[in-house]
Design a protein around this motif. Structure first.
Motif, short mmCIF file in Angstrom:
data_model
loop_
_atom_site.label_atom_id
_atom_site.label_comp_id
_atom_site.label_asym_id
_atom_site.label_seq_id
_atom_site.Cartn_x
_atom_site.Cartn_y
_atom_site.Cartn_z
N GLU A 25 0.33 -15.08 -6.34
CA GLU A 25 0.90 -16.02 -5.52
C GLU A 25 1.11 -15.43 -3.98
N GLN A 26 1.53 -14.30 -3.84
CA GLN A 26 1.86 -13.57 -2.57
C GLN A 26 0.31 -13.52 -2.01
N ALA A 27 -0.59 -13.31 -2.76
CA ALA A 27 -1.79 -12.99 -1.90
C ALA A 27 -2.63 -14.34 -1.55
N GLY A 28 -1.97 -15.29 -2.10
CA GLY A 28 -2.63 -16.70 -1.69
C GLY A 28 -3.58 -17.28 -2.88
N SER A 29 -3.36 -16.96 -3.99
CA SER A 29 -3.92 -17.05 -5.37
C SER A 29 -3.03 -17.70 -6.37
N ALA B 28 -6.24 -5.34 -15.20
CA ALA B 28 -7.13 -5.50 -13.99
C ALA B 28 -7.59 -6.86 -13.83
N VAL B 29 -7.34 -7.48 -12.63
CA VAL B 29 -7.76 -8.80 -12.66
C VAL B 29 -8.37 -8.91 -11.07
N GLN B 30 -9.21 -10.03 -11.12
CA GLN B 30 -9.78 -10.73 -9.86
C GLN B 30 -9.58 -12.06 -9.92
N ALA B 31 -9.27 -12.50 -8.70
CA ALA B 31 -9.00 -14.02 -8.58
C ALA B 31 -9.30 -14.70 -7.40
N ALA B 32 -9.75 -15.79 -7.26
CA ALA B 32 -10.09 -16.45 -6.31
C ALA B 32 -8.88 -17.09 -5.35
N LEU B 33 -9.09 -16.67 -4.18
CA LEU B 33 -7.90 -17.16 -3.17
C LEU B 33 -7.98 -18.70 -3.10
N ARG B 34 -7.18 -19.36 -2.73
CA ARG B 34 -7.03 -20.71 -2.46
C ARG B 34 -7.63 -20.95 -1.11
N ASP B 35 -8.22 -22.25 -0.95
CA ASP B 35 -8.79 -22.50 0.16
C ASP B 35 -7.88 -22.93 1.25
N THR C 283 0.71 -1.19 0.00
CA THR C 283 -0.18 0.00 -0.02
C THR C 283 1.01 1.38 0.09
N THR C 284 0.60 2.10 -0.82
CA THR C 284 1.26 3.32 -1.07
C THR C 284 0.02 4.37 -0.62
N PRO C 285 0.31 5.85 -0.81
CA PRO C 285 -0.90 6.69 -0.41
C PRO C 285 -1.92 6.68 -1.54
N ARG C 286 -1.51 6.10 -2.89
CA ARG C 286 -2.27 6.22 -4.07
C ARG C 286 -3.16 4.76 -4.05
N TYR C 287 -2.36 3.75 -4.03
CA TYR C 287 -2.96 2.56 -4.39
C TYR C 287 -2.21 1.38 -3.79
N SER C 288 -2.87 0.35 -3.80
CA SER C 288 -2.09 -1.04 -3.11
C SER C 288 -1.80 -2.13 -4.27
N ASP C 289 -0.83 -2.66 -4.18
CA ASP C 289 -0.73 -3.70 -5.11
C ASP C 289 -1.65 -4.71 -5.20
N SER C 290 -2.20 -5.25 -4.26
CA SER C 290 -3.53 -6.07 -4.18
C SER C 290 -4.11 -5.84 -3.18
N THR C 291 -5.62 -5.99 -3.24
CA THR C 291 -6.43 -5.88 -2.26
C THR C 291 -7.14 -7.29 -2.09
N THR C 292 -7.32 -7.93 -0.92
CA THR C 292 -8.31 -9.03 -0.94
C THR C 292 -9.42 -8.73 0.15
N HIS C 293 -10.39 -9.34 -0.38
CA HIS C 293 -11.48 -9.41 0.51
C HIS C 293 -12.86 -10.67 0.09
N ASN C 294 -13.09 -11.18 0.98
CA ASN C 294 -14.25 -12.02 1.00
C ASN C 294 -13.90 -13.26 -0.16
N GLY C 295 -12.40 -13.69 -0.01
CA GLY C 295 -12.02 -14.79 -0.89
C GLY C 295 -11.50 -14.49 -2.21
N VAL C 296 -11.56 -12.96 -2.41
CA VAL C 296 -11.05 -12.64 -3.85
C VAL C 296 -10.01 -11.65 -3.72
#
Length: 118
Positions: A52-56, A111-118, A9-22
């Motif tokens: 990969e770092q986000a668990g996907s 821009a992508v959205q991906a499911a997290l691994r279980d 996270t920077t003041p302008r954006y985050s490299d990744s954001t995860t919420h509710n399994g995505v």
């Protein structure tokens, strides 16, 4: 409660954001002077690391939106994309032409959205 996790996270954006399994990610070219194929390859490599770092992973992509400044680049971008996405795991995808991106040398943004691994 489903927490929101942000990485890089920077003041302008985050490299990744995860919420509710995505996980949600956006990538731009690291080198705005590179050819379109190299811009695309570099972004996809970075995107793969973020996922990969986000668990996907790229095999868990749900949706992708590609922004091109010139549709003449469509076939080249698709060739790089097709080689990167594992067989049988292609996400829903949109590809749109835009007048310009944030930096003059950027020819593609993803821009992508991906499911997290279980």
């Amino acid at each position: 409660m489903n927490p929101i996790h942000r990485a890089g996270t920077t003041p302008r954006y985050s490299d990744s954001t995860t919420h509710n399994g995505v996980v949600y990610c956006v990538e731009v070219p690291p080198d705005d002077s590179a050819a379109i194929a190299e811009q695309t390859r570099a972004m996809l490599a970075s995107l793969e690391t973020l996922l990969e770092q986000a668990g996907s992973g790229k095999e868990r992509l749900l949706m992708a939106t590609l922004y091109l400044t010139d549709m003449a680049d469509y076939d080249v971008v698709n060739a790089v994309w097709d080689a990167w996405v594992p067989a049988g795991t292609a996400p829903s995808r949109a590809c749109v032409q835009v007048v310009r991106l944030a930096k003059p040398g950027w020819r593609v943004e993803i821009a992508v959205q991906a499911a997290l691994r279980d």
